[in-house]
Design a protein around this motif. Structure first.
Motif, PDB file in Angstrom:
ATOM      1  N   TRP A   1      -3.110  -5.843   5.244  1.00  0.00           N
ATOM      2  CA  TRP A   1      -2.779  -4.439   4.621  1.00  0.00           C
ATOM      3  C   TRP A   1      -3.079  -3.496   5.408  1.00  0.00           C
ATOM      4  O   TRP A   1      -1.988  -2.359   6.312  1.00  0.00           O
TER       5      TRP A   1
ATOM      6  N   ASP B   1      -0.074  -3.804   7.904  1.00  0.00           N
ATOM      7  CA  ASP B   1       0.784  -2.912   7.665  1.00  0.00           C
ATOM      8  C   ASP B   1       0.445  -1.501   7.888  1.00  0.00           C
ATOM      9  O   ASP B   1       1.649  -0.456   8.122  1.00  0.00           O
ATOM     10  N   HIS B   2      -0.453  -0.582   7.571  1.00  0.00           N
ATOM     11  CA  HIS B   2      -0.960   0.026   7.716  1.00  0.00           C
ATOM     12  C   HIS B   2      -0.729   1.018   9.267  1.00  0.00           C
ATOM     13  O   HIS B   2      -0.191   2.043   9.089  1.00  0.00           O
ATOM     14  N   TYR B   3      -1.181   0.186   9.792  1.00  0.00           N
ATOM     15  CA  TYR B   3      -0.801   0.727  11.030  1.00  0.00           C
ATOM     16  C   TYR B   3       0.096   0.693  11.858  1.00  0.00           C
ATOM     17  O   TYR B   3       0.888   1.982  12.149  1.00  0.00           O
ATOM     18  N   ALA B   4       0.979  -0.100  11.361  1.00  0.00           N
ATOM     19  CA  ALA B   4       2.302  -0.171  12.186  1.00  0.00           C
ATOM     20  C   ALA B   4       2.911   1.303  11.164  1.00  0.00           C
ATOM     21  O   ALA B   4       3.611   1.906  12.241  1.00  0.00           O
ATOM     22  N   ARG B   5       3.052   1.264   9.474  1.00  0.00           N
ATOM     23  CA  ARG B   5       3.126   2.373   9.230  1.00  0.00           C
ATOM     24  C   ARG B   5       3.371   3.844   9.902  1.00  0.00           C
ATOM     25  O   ARG B   5       3.774   5.002   9.836  1.00  0.00           O
ATOM     26  N   ILE B   6       1.675   4.182   9.967  1.00  0.00           N
ATOM     27  CA  ILE B   6       0.958   5.523  10.747  1.00  0.00           C
ATOM     28  C   ILE B   6       1.741   4.965  12.358  1.00  0.00           C
ATOM     29  O   ILE B   6       2.311   6.535  12.183  1.00  0.00           O
ATOM     30  N   GLN B   7       1.801   4.321  12.849  1.00  0.00           N
ATOM     31  CA  GLN B   7       2.592   4.282  14.148  1.00  0.00           C
ATOM     32  C   GLN B   7       3.693   4.707  14.142  1.00  0.00           C
ATOM     33  O   GLN B   7       4.158   6.043  14.895  1.00  0.00           O
ATOM     34  N   GLN B   8       4.478   4.260  13.569  1.00  0.00           N
ATOM     35  CA  GLN B   8       5.962   4.804  12.746  1.00  0.00           C
ATOM     36  C   GLN B   8       6.627   5.791  12.954  1.00  0.00           C
ATOM     37  O   GLN B   8       7.090   6.422  13.303  1.00  0.00           O
ATOM     38  N   ALA B   9       5.326   6.794  12.346  1.00  0.00           N
ATOM     39  CA  ALA B   9       5.499   7.800  11.622  1.00  0.00           C
ATOM     40  C   ALA B   9       4.834   9.037  12.483  1.00  0.00           C
ATOM     41  O   ALA B   9       5.572   9.896  13.216  1.00  0.00           O
TER      42      ALA B   9
END
Length: 208
Positions: A189, A192-200
């Motif tokens: 989790w 996945d969370h880190y990747a989504r935050i960085q993408q944003a």
């Protein structure tokens, strides 16, 4: 007489809120009036009370089917629309809970009975019993439009309303979502969370 657990009774309001969106989640002012109530889930029996009046909620406890959640457009917060005896009778008749956009009284009695009440607070003064309105018509409660038969799910996290036509769809989606989350480790989790935050952040050219 006790209420029978309804569909989605084992699904949290948090999961349903993720799937439904903000417009089906009652505002934070409607909250449990005693700690850690059981989760309730049942069809809405809708009630509208005039400002300062409690007649229709009192009438509804004798008309709602066992397992129902009374959803009440309470007419304000100056006068209580229900107290300990009304809640006790509702509980004895199998009503699952009250969700009241308004206030109640006799909190100690309600807490001692274990009857789930979600409301804006407590006021000792009762309203009158004069104004009659039709039951089971559309109401506005906690910022959400509620119709008779919509499924209400509530616990210490808050109150969510599932439109009647979407109950089976939401049940399947909630099961799938919770199964996926249960199978995911915290490490996975976090990745996945880190990747989504960085993408944003990257989308906004954030460099901090």
């Amino acid at each position: 007489m006790s209420a029978t657990p309804g569909p989605l009774s084992d699904v949290s309001p948090t999961t349903l809120a993720d799937l439904l969106g903000r417009e089906q989640v009652m505002d934070f002012g409607l909250r449990t009036l005693w700690p850690t109530p059981p989760r309730v889930a049942g069809p809405a029996f809708t009630v509208r009370c005039a400002p300062g009046d409690q007649l229709m909620l009192h009438a509804a406890i004798y008309r709602a089917a066992p397992g129902s959640v009374l959803v009440v457009e309470g007419g304000g917060t100056e006068y209580a629309v229900a107290g300990g005896n009304v809640c006790a009778v509702a509980q004895r008749r199998g009503i699952a809970a009250f969700v009241v956009d308004g206030v109640v009284r006799d909190l100690a009695e309600i807490r001692a009975s274990g009857f789930p009440v979600f409301a804006r607070g407590v006021v000792p003064k009762p309203g009158t019993k004069k104004a009659a309105f039709p039951l089971n018509e559309e109401v506005r409660c906690g910022g959400v439009t509620v119709r008779a038969g919509d499924l209400v799910v509530a616990d210490e996290e808050g109150v969510v309303v599932v439109p009647a036509a979407r109950q089976e769809e939401l049940l399947q989606a909630a099961r799938a979502k919770e199964a996926k989350e249960a199978a995911q480790s915290l490490d996975a989790w976090e990745t996945d969370h880190y990747a989504r935050i960085q993408q944003a952040l990257d989308a906004q050219d954030f460099t901090g």
